[in-house]
Design a protein around this motif. Structure first.
Motif: not given
Length: 155
Positions: A64, A95, A99
């Motif tokens: 990331n 992500e 998330q």
């Protein structure tokens, strides 16, 4: 206490309409900055992200965020903090979705995370991770986003 001075260059290696703009990036960097800095922030695709991670960390996958600090100045030279932060957009997007976060909130968190790394914070030990995560949470929530370490389970 004086406000830290920031020289920020933002590079977009890919063109997507929903990427954060320069103003957003500047706001996030300044929120985490504790002193003067010259920062280049680059948003890349998976190929470039993987290549950089492989070359500099010997890890053959896109991650990331990567932080590169230019710390080879001679002792006693008082220059601003200098470095690059590379954000891999496909990983950030994946992500954020996994998330249950907005893309903007996740970018904000990762910029703060990268800037803290530039300033010497790390998460190699439990104690370091606890300190860094607490600081990240304080900065990110002050910016108006949710706690980045509180993953939404209902997604």
């Amino acid at each position: 206490m004086t406000t830290p001075q920031l020289s920020l260059s933002v590079q977009y290696a890919l063109k997507l309409a929903d990427l954060p703009n320069r103003h957003q990036f500047r706001r996030w960097v300044k929120a985490a900055l504790q002193g003067d800095a010259e920062v280049t922030l680059r948003v890349v695709d998976a190929e470039e992200g993987q290549s950089l991670n492989r070359e500099y960390r010997d890890k053959d996958y896109a991650t990331n965020v990567l932080t590169f600090v230019f710390d080879d100045m001679p002792e006693g030279v008082d220059l601003p903090l200098m470095g690059d932060i590379v954000l891999c957009d496909p990983v950030v997007r994946r992500e954020a979705q996994e998330q249950g976060k907005t893309l903007e909130a996740h970018y904000a968190h990762l910029v703060v995370h990268g800037i803290l790394h530039m300033q010497g914070y790390d998460h190699e030990t439990d104690a370091e991770a606890e300190e860094m995560e607490a600081l990240e949470t304080r900065i990110v929530t002050k910016l108006g986003y949710d706690n980045p370490y509180q993953i939404k389970k209902d997604q």
